[in-house]
Enzyme design. Structure first.
Site, PDB file in Angstrom:
ATOM      1  N   ASP A   1       0.797  -1.885  -0.364  1.00  0.00           N
ATOM      2  CA  ASP A   1       0.403  -0.092   0.339  1.00  0.00           C
ATOM      3  C   ASP A   1       0.488   1.370  -0.079  1.00  0.00           C
ATOM      4  OD1 ASP A   1      -1.517  -1.797   0.972  1.00  0.00           O
ATOM      5  OD2 ASP A   1      -2.379  -1.238   3.067  1.00  0.00           O
TER       6      ASP A   1
ATOM      7  N   GLU B   1     -10.744  -2.198   4.732  1.00  0.00           N
ATOM      8  CA  GLU B   1      -9.201  -2.146   4.361  1.00  0.00           C
ATOM      9  C   GLU B   1      -9.491  -0.420   3.929  1.00  0.00           C
ATOM     10  OE1 GLU B   1      -6.266  -6.042   4.614  1.00  0.00           O
ATOM     11  OE2 GLU B   1      -6.757  -5.574   2.815  1.00  0.00           O
TER      12      GLU B   1
HETATM   13  C1  FRU Z   1      -3.937  -3.719   2.464  1.00  0.00           C
HETATM   14  C2  FRU Z   1      -3.403  -3.958   4.445  1.00  0.00           C
HETATM   15  C3  FRU Z   1      -3.754  -3.245   5.185  1.00  0.00           C
HETATM   16  C4  FRU Z   1      -2.277  -3.356   5.857  1.00  0.00           C
HETATM   17  C5  FRU Z   1      -1.402  -3.475   4.790  1.00  0.00           C
HETATM   18  C6  FRU Z   1      -0.447  -4.345   5.435  1.00  0.00           C
HETATM   19  O1  FRU Z   1      -3.552  -4.366   2.005  1.00  0.00           O
HETATM   20  O2  FRU Z   1      -3.380  -5.409   3.976  1.00  0.00           O
HETATM   21  O3  FRU Z   1      -4.725  -3.837   5.175  1.00  0.00           O
HETATM   22  O4  FRU Z   1      -2.990  -1.804   6.807  1.00  0.00           O
HETATM   23  O5  FRU Z   1      -1.647  -3.841   4.027  1.00  0.00           O
HETATM   24  O6  FRU Z   1       0.891  -4.565   5.099  1.00  0.00           O
END
Ligand code: FRU
Length: 496
Positions: free
Chosen positions: A50, A235
């Site tokens: 992300d 998310e």
């Molecule tokens: C989304 C996610 C988030 C989390 C991160 C962990 O892709 O799963 O929810 O904070 O990646 O790397």
């Protein structure tokens, strides 16, 4: 020489000279390692997912990202960091946040605390505050539920170095396994008071919290149970305000969901409505997707953009949890999408988000080729293609290489499709080699396509419909076959 290669070379020489550009189009090989994009952001090495904490300050766009520097697969999360003055050329900076005794550093956001509401800086040197999720792997292993909490860190030197707040976490977990990805924005309430508003993803819904200092948070409301897509966990939310073409203000709530996207795996949905007295109320219960391709996930917007820019900047992770850990790159894994400018448009009384490529991309254009042939040679692996669609509302573009691999973009019977079923390496995941389609009931008038070493981003009508896909051809795309009704076709070779 094999017959296939001979025919291919012959066609390439013929096609190159058939173009109305004065020079023959000669394919320029990339100097990059295989699949490394020419103009998309990638980490120098290691794993990335992300985008996090994007803010703008003093002429610099900051981009942080979920990063595991020690491996090309997901692991203990850090925040990697890069800055840019044009959103295209990125300078890699040292890792901003590393895991500590409270856990890994999961996704989150950052804001410039201009009047030092947090007290972490001074009025003369306002702090930048990053808000992120602590993910405690030990707690998770022990089967606890409260292993995700929210913490903050601040920078007093334009984001170059970060200090974690010594009384973290600032928001404890009430006993819910998925409790993460705080996105903080400035919010002005009904009484005209300025406060911080946090959108937090909590399993199957979003929770909103407010604060005057980013240290003490009060829960305002919840949104999402029983509405929207719920094929996976929610998310990376983001709540922003956008104006309609008529000048009316609307709130848009982005929620990434994994799995359960329209193309399997990860995707980002959004809701359009109002945010009053701390409560988000959607206008309808329609499910809207930001990008109909399989590879745009967990994207959020930049904070602190000067109002003179008059735009809303977005970037997403150009991959999918279905196969993100398995894609065939060696030193690094994953790229970001091109940055996009988000706005609202109206289709028969329904508002949707338009994601337009940012203008700065025009600075990457090198050679321009105006094309009046239906079969053309491509100048490099990094190109932009523009075309107008005339006559009936359907078209086809087929990208080919000398190995018989093909990538097809088409619209037919109201469906926009990107076909990567024969577009190169796909044995790393059985869902990868497939056709992705999206309904587009309104007319497609113009087309803009961005091609890079391992991706295609298709924008119809300046982003009224977008499809982003990654793909791994064994050799770059070298020719393009266009359907008859594509007019005023232009190809630009792109270079940073
Ligand atoms: C989304 C996610 C988030 C989390 C991160 C962990 O892709 O799963 O929810 O904070 O990646 O790397």
């Amino acid at each position: 020489m094999r017959l296939k290669t001979f025919i291919y070379l012959f066609t390439m020489i013929y096609l190159g000279s058939a173009c109305n550009h004065s020079n023959e189009i000669v394919f320029k090989e990339s100097e990059n390692e295989k699949f490394r994009p020419e103009y998309h952001f990638t980490p120098q090495a290691g794993w990335m997912n992300d985008p996090n904490g994007m803010f703008y300050l003093d002429g610099e766009y900051h981009l942080f990202y979920q990063h595991y520097p020690d491996s090309t697969v997901w692991g203990p999360m850090h925040w990697g960091h890069a800055v840019s003055t044009d959103l295209i050329n990125w300078e890699h900076l040292p890792i901003a946040l590393e895991p500590d005794s409270l856990g890994y550093i999961f996704s989150g956001s950052a804001v410039v605390d201009l009047i030092n509401t947090s007290g972490l800086g001074t009025l003369d040197n306002p702090p930048i505050v990053a808000i992120f999720t602590y993910h405690d792997p030990k707690g998770e292993r022990e089967g606890k539920l409260d292993f995700q909490t929210q913490g903050i860190a601040y920078s007093l030197d334009k984001g170059r170095t970060w200090t974690k707040y010594d009384k973290n976490p600032v928001l404890k977990n009430p006993g819910i396994k998925d409790f993460r990805d705080p996105k903080v924005n400035i919010f002005i309430n009904e009484r005209g008071e300025e406060s911080w508003l946090m959108s937090l993803a909590v399993k199957d819904h979003i929770e909103f919290y407010s604060s005057f200092d980013m240290i003490n948070w009060t829960k305002l409301s919840e949104f999402g149970q029983g509405i929207g897509a719920h094929g996976g966990v929610w998310e990376c939310p983001d709540l922003i305000s956008l104006k309609t073409e008529k000048g009316e203000s609307k709130y848009v709530l982005f929620v990434s969901i994994n799995p359960g996207g329209p193309q399997k795996g990860s995707s980002t949905q959004y809701f359009i409505g109002d945010f009053k007295k701390g409560v988000f109320t959607p206008d309808d219960n329609m499910i809207r997707w930001l990008d109909y391709g399989p590879d745009n996930y967990a994207g959020v917007t930049w904070s602190n953009l000067p109002s003179s820019q008059n735009r809303t900047l977005f970037i997403g992770w150009m991959s999918n949890w279905l196969y993100g850990n398995q894609v065939p790159t060696e030193k690094w894994r994953s790229a970001m999408t091109i940055p996009r400018n988000l706005s609202l448009f109206d289709v028969d009384g329904t508002y949707l988000i338009k994601s337009s490529p940012i203008q700065e991309l025009e600075n990457t254009r090198r050679e321009t080729y105006s094309i009046n042939k239906k079969e053309i040679a491509l100048p490099s692996q990094a190109v932009e293609i523009q075309a107008y669609i005339s006559g009936e509302d359907s078209f086809t573009l087929s990208f080919r290489n000398e190995l018989g691999e093909e990538l097809i973009v088409s619209k037919e019977m109201g469906l926009l499709s990107v076909d990567r079923s024969n577009a190169g390496i796909s044995d790393f995941n059985r869902d990868f080699a497939t056709i992705h389609s999206a309904p587009m009931s309104w007319e497609a008038k113009e087309l803009q396509i961005f091609l890079d070493a391992h991706s295609i981003e298709v924008f119809v009508n300046d982003g009224e419909l977008v499809m982003t896909s990654i793909l791994f051809p064994n050799s770059p795309w070298k020719s393009l076959i266009l359907s008859e009704n594509l007019r005023n076709v232009k190809i630009y070779s792109l270079e940073k």
